[in-house]
Design an enzyme around this catalytic site. Structure first.
Site, PDB file in Angstrom:
ATOM      1  N   GLU A   1      -7.359   0.014  -9.965  1.00  0.00           N
ATOM      2  CA  GLU A   1      -8.306  -0.431  -8.932  1.00  0.00           C
ATOM      3  C   GLU A   1      -9.585   0.410  -9.018  1.00  0.00           C
ATOM      4  O   GLU A   1     -10.667  -0.061  -8.698  1.00  0.00           O
ATOM      5  CB  GLU A   1      -7.664  -0.317  -7.535  1.00  0.00           C
ATOM      6  CG  GLU A   1      -8.431  -1.056  -6.449  1.00  0.00           C
ATOM      7  CD  GLU A   1      -7.649  -1.236  -5.157  1.00  0.00           C
ATOM      8  OE1 GLU A   1      -6.912  -2.223  -5.017  1.00  0.00           O
ATOM      9  OE2 GLU A   1      -7.766  -0.369  -4.267  1.00  0.00           O
TER      10      GLU A   1
ATOM     11  N   GLU B   1      -2.083  -9.169   5.206  1.00  0.00           N
ATOM     12  CA  GLU B   1      -0.651  -8.907   5.016  1.00  0.00           C
ATOM     13  C   GLU B   1      -0.125  -7.979   6.113  1.00  0.00           C
ATOM     14  O   GLU B   1       0.905  -8.238   6.736  1.00  0.00           O
ATOM     15  CB  GLU B   1      -0.409  -8.230   3.656  1.00  0.00           C
ATOM     16  CG  GLU B   1      -0.633  -9.114   2.447  1.00  0.00           C
ATOM     17  CD  GLU B   1      -2.077  -9.090   1.959  1.00  0.00           C
ATOM     18  OE1 GLU B   1      -2.982  -8.690   2.724  1.00  0.00           O
ATOM     19  OE2 GLU B   1      -2.293  -9.497   0.798  1.00  0.00           O
TER      20      GLU B   1
ATOM     21  N   LYS C   1      -9.062 -12.800  -1.889  1.00  0.00           N
ATOM     22  CA  LYS C   1      -8.748 -12.743  -0.452  1.00  0.00           C
ATOM     23  C   LYS C   1      -9.543 -13.808   0.299  1.00  0.00           C
ATOM     24  O   LYS C   1      -9.018 -14.517   1.154  1.00  0.00           O
ATOM     25  CB  LYS C   1      -9.157 -11.374   0.126  1.00  0.00           C
ATOM     26  CG  LYS C   1      -8.251 -10.219  -0.192  1.00  0.00           C
ATOM     27  CD  LYS C   1      -8.669  -9.031   0.686  1.00  0.00           C
ATOM     28  CE  LYS C   1      -8.257  -7.700   0.101  1.00  0.00           C
ATOM     29  NZ  LYS C   1      -8.787  -6.556   0.825  1.00  0.00           N
TER      30      LYS C   1
ATOM     31  N   LYS D   1      -6.317   1.063   6.859  1.00  0.00           N
ATOM     32  CA  LYS D   1      -7.610   1.741   7.008  1.00  0.00           C
ATOM     33  C   LYS D   1      -8.575   0.838   7.781  1.00  0.00           C
ATOM     34  O   LYS D   1      -9.232   1.265   8.712  1.00  0.00           O
ATOM     35  CB  LYS D   1      -8.152   2.071   5.610  1.00  0.00           C
ATOM     36  CG  LYS D   1      -9.487   2.755   5.626  1.00  0.00           C
ATOM     37  CD  LYS D   1      -9.896   3.174   4.223  1.00  0.00           C
ATOM     38  CE  LYS D   1     -11.360   3.595   4.202  1.00  0.00           C
ATOM     39  NZ  LYS D   1     -11.822   3.960   2.870  1.00  0.00           N
TER      40      LYS D   1
ATOM     41  N   GLY E   1      -8.565   4.119   0.185  1.00  0.00           N
ATOM     42  CA  GLY E   1      -7.180   3.686   0.434  1.00  0.00           C
ATOM     43  C   GLY E   1      -6.206   4.245  -0.587  1.00  0.00           C
ATOM     44  O   GLY E   1      -5.152   4.782  -0.250  1.00  0.00           O
ATOM     45  N   ARG E   2      -6.566   4.163  -1.871  1.00  0.00           N
ATOM     46  CA  ARG E   2      -5.624   4.575  -2.924  1.00  0.00           C
ATOM     47  C   ARG E   2      -5.523   6.088  -3.078  1.00  0.00           C
ATOM     48  O   ARG E   2      -4.754   6.583  -3.883  1.00  0.00           O
ATOM     49  CB  ARG E   2      -5.978   3.894  -4.248  1.00  0.00           C
ATOM     50  CG  ARG E   2      -7.420   4.035  -4.680  1.00  0.00           C
ATOM     51  CD  ARG E   2      -7.755   3.051  -5.798  1.00  0.00           C
ATOM     52  NE  ARG E   2      -9.163   3.075  -6.162  1.00  0.00           N
ATOM     53  CZ  ARG E   2     -10.118   2.368  -5.576  1.00  0.00           C
ATOM     54  NH1 ARG E   2      -9.814   1.576  -4.548  1.00  0.00           N
ATOM     55  NH2 ARG E   2     -11.369   2.424  -5.993  1.00  0.00           N
TER      56      ARG E   2
ATOM     57  N   HIS F   1      15.791   1.704 -23.287  1.00  0.00           N
ATOM     58  CA  HIS F   1      16.660   0.548 -23.536  1.00  0.00           C
ATOM     59  C   HIS F   1      15.968  -0.755 -23.168  1.00  0.00           C
ATOM     60  O   HIS F   1      16.619  -1.784 -23.057  1.00  0.00           O
ATOM     61  CB  HIS F   1      17.963   0.698 -22.746  1.00  0.00           C
ATOM     62  CG  HIS F   1      18.798   1.851 -23.227  1.00  0.00           C
ATOM     63  ND1 HIS F   1      19.730   1.715 -24.234  1.00  0.00           N
ATOM     64  CD2 HIS F   1      18.801   3.159 -22.870  1.00  0.00           C
ATOM     65  CE1 HIS F   1      20.295   2.904 -24.455  1.00  0.00           C
ATOM     66  NE2 HIS F   1      19.755   3.791 -23.644  1.00  0.00           N
TER      67      HIS F   1
HETATM   68  O1  F6P Z   1      -6.299  -4.273  -2.167  1.00  0.00           O
HETATM   69  C1  F6P Z   1      -7.495  -3.811  -1.668  1.00  0.00           C
HETATM   70  C2  F6P Z   1      -7.350  -2.772  -0.611  1.00  0.00           C
HETATM   71  O2  F6P Z   1      -8.592  -2.684   0.024  1.00  0.00           O
HETATM   72  C3  F6P Z   1      -6.915  -1.429  -1.137  1.00  0.00           C
HETATM   73  O3  F6P Z   1      -7.927  -0.707  -1.709  1.00  0.00           O
HETATM   74  C4  F6P Z   1      -6.325  -0.818   0.067  1.00  0.00           C
HETATM   75  O4  F6P Z   1      -5.548   0.279  -0.273  1.00  0.00           O
HETATM   76  C5  F6P Z   1      -5.546  -1.980   0.611  1.00  0.00           C
HETATM   77  O5  F6P Z   1      -6.377  -3.093   0.360  1.00  0.00           O
HETATM   78  C6  F6P Z   1      -5.142  -1.910   2.050  1.00  0.00           C
HETATM   79  O6  F6P Z   1      -6.240  -1.853   2.912  1.00  0.00           O
HETATM   80  P1  F6P Z   1      -6.089  -1.392   4.411  1.00  0.00           P
HETATM   81  O7  F6P Z   1      -5.555  -0.021   4.432  1.00  0.00           O
HETATM   82  O8  F6P Z   1      -7.468  -1.486   4.978  1.00  0.00           O
HETATM   83  O9  F6P Z   1      -5.143  -2.348   5.098  1.00  0.00           O
END
Ligand code: F6P
Length: 548
Positions: free
Chosen positions: A355, A215, A514, A209, A269-270, A386
């Site tokens: 979150e 990452e 972060k 987003k 995002g979620r 189990h």
């Molecule tokens: O972990 C925090 C967060 O901002 C989430 O809310 C989001 O889904 C994720 O990082 C990934 O963010 P982006 O889509 O901006 O890479």
């Protein structure tokens, strides 16, 4: 202020719920069933292909009435209207919360700052459909003229968990494309995936987003470098597409304007799998299945928005979370799907729920004086039986559990499905009824054990029971029913946030780590000197750098 900032504990209904709880906590579920022969019917909601039985919860009809009074006192109805109408209910980020607009009918109008967003939603859907069709039917070819066979989604959090869960959950419906998900910045993750892939037949979907996430950008850059070892720069346009709100940075990464699928900041995002973030879902299943997923979610939206509270699945389930969290002091909730396909469902919900509602400051900026956000965990039954069910049955903690099952299986093997579902039904019954001393005694006596052996064993074999479960029984796992199921939990998050008087749609809590990681990253360089840390962190960094 869009949402009223009322402390729920200050309401009359909360006080009434407290005294109701003091009485009800003394009653065993079995006694509640004995005292009302209609209990199961009274406490079941049958909506569409969903049959949801709440009767094995530690509630009575009065509990539901009082919880609904609480919801009314806290203006839940008004909040729901604001949610669907695009009010700025994510006040700390000054945004509307409109994932529902992504699955509403094209005839509807949803205004954000006075402009109807639906035409743009439809445009992006048309772009997803067009691209999906071309990739699936082989019209979109890789740089060397070969059809695409593999799709790699590069994203993390909401840009990974939703698509990954849905693709896995609906793999019965998948087409010939293989779909992979790279999320962790751990180099092993992307390496293990790309080492089996041919760059000539692979499509990479970079999903972020913000397009600033460490990452995702690290994985995207490393994968691009790997790709450019075999193919020239101009091949990028055939093999890399992106989903983002940050068009400028996507272009700077080297992605063609035609290959950008935009999303809006009013999609969290979620909650974004319904936006272009769902591109990998559409590619994996075909656009029609993706559309059915959205259709299902849209049906649950209408149910949530328009049904009276006592017949409203997300409202009742959301309120039950409050009941257990704030009155029984239960800290967690288990999600147990009786289908292997929903293997990733609890993990997906962990982000959605934790979150969103892992907050300790209320909508007035004060620290809350009550518990919020419950801990979500779970694994598919029967595997979980189990593994951790012992603790739910005989441990000291109260763990309300949602059991999710399907009337029809996809595999069609009735023998397996009966065995699976007999476990679903048996577990909810066992958790509720337990096993009394008298029952254990007669069982042990029938095994012809000596009196001393019986006395010794007896306490260990007793099950208190009285463990609450909600049984969610759905006709069949389809894209549409999965859409409904996901939206069912999404709206529970909303209900919980309104009652707890917190903001559910920001996530500042993930930022601090972060920021620190960014500055520590520089210090991990072998020639860099460390800045000051606590002694524990300092020692750990020094120990790590011995490997320099
Ligand atoms: O972990 C925090 C967060 O901002 C989430 O809310 C989001 O889904 C994720 O990082 C990934 O963010 P982006 O889509 O901006 O890479």
């Amino acid at each position: 202020m869009a949402l009223k900032p009322t402390n729920p504990t200050s309401t009359d209904s909360w006080k009434k719920l407290q005294s109701h709880f003091e009485n009800l906590k003394l009653h065993h579920l079995k006694a509640l069933f004995n005292s009302n022969p209609n209990r199961a019917n009274d406490l079941t909601i049958h909506w569409d292909d969903f049959y949801v039985d709440y009767s094995k919860n530690r509630i009575t009809k009065e509990t539901i009435e009082l919880l609904i009074d609480l919801a009314n006192e806290l203006d839940l109805g008004d909040a729901i209207s604001k949610y669907f109408e695009g009010d700025i209910i994510n006040e700390t980020e000054k945004r509307a919360v409109l994932h529902t607009a992504l699955r509403t009918s094209s005839n509807n109008e949803v205004l954000v700052n006075g402009a109807n967003v639906i035409p743009e939603v439809q445009n992006v859907k048309a772009q997803i459909k067009d691209f999906t069709d071309k990739v699936v039917n082989g019209e979109h070819k890789g740089f060397t003229g070969k059809a695409i066979r593999d799709v790699v989604n590069i994203g993390i959090g909401g840009s990974d968990l939703g698509p990954a869960m849905v693709v896995d959950a609906l793999k019965y419906y998948k087409n010939h494309l293989n779909t992979y998900f790279v999320s962790n910045v751990d180099g092993d993750h992307y390496n293990e995936i790309i080492k089996g892939l041919n760059p000539e037949t692979t499509l990479f979907v970079i999903v972020s987003k913000t397009f600033t996430t460490q990452e995702t950008l690290s994985n995207a850059n490393s994968i691009k470098a790997w790709f450019l070892n075999s193919l020239p720069q101009k091949a990028i346009s055939k093999h890399f597409v992106a989903v983002s709100t940050n068009i400028k940075s996507v272009k700077a990464f080297g992605i063609d304007a035609n290959n950008i699928f935009p999303m809006k900041d009013w999609v969290g995002g979620r909650f974004s799998l319904w936006s272009a973030v769902g591109l990998s879902i559409s590619l994996a299943l075909g656009y029609d299945h993706y559309e059915s997923l959205l259709l299902g979610a849209g049906k649950m939206d209408t149910h949530f928005r328009d049904s009276q509270f006592d017949k409203n699945l997300p409202v009742i389930s959301g309120l039950l979370t409050i009941w257990y969290n704030n009155f029984f002091n239960a800290e967690s909730q288990a999600i147990i799907p009786y289908t292997q396909y929903l293997n990733q469902f609890a993990t997906y919900l962990q982000q959605g729920i934790m979150e969103s509602n892992g907050k300790s400051v209320d909508r007035s900026g004060n620290r809350v004086s009550y518990q919020t956000g419950n801990i979500i965990w779970g694994e598919p039954g029967t595997n979980s039986q189990h593994a951790f069910f012992q603790l739910i049955h005989q441990g000291t903690k109260l763990i309300p559990a949602d059991f999710i099952g399907f009337v029809e299986s996809l595999h069609g093997n009735r023998d397996h499905h009966n065995k699976l579902m007999s476990n679903y039904f048996a577990q909810t019954e066992a958790l509720m009824n337990g096993k009394t001393k008298t029952e254990v005694l007669s069982e042990l006596q029938s095994q012809l054990l000596s009196d001393s052996e019986i006395t010794k064993l007896l306490p260990f074999k007793v099950f208190e029971g009285n463990k609450p479960t909600t049984s969610v029984l759905i006709q069949k796992l389809t894209p549409e029913s999965l859409g409904k199921l996901i939206a069912f939990y999404e709206h529970q998050i909303f209900v919980q946030g309104i009652i707890w008087n917190i903001y559910s749609y920001d996530q500042f809590g993930v930022e601090l780590g972060k920021q620190l990681a960014k500055s520590i990253l520089k210090e991990l360089n072998c020639t860099a000197s460390e800045s000051s840390h606590d002694t524990s962190t300092q020692n750990l960094i020094e120990f790590y750098k011995k490997n320099c």
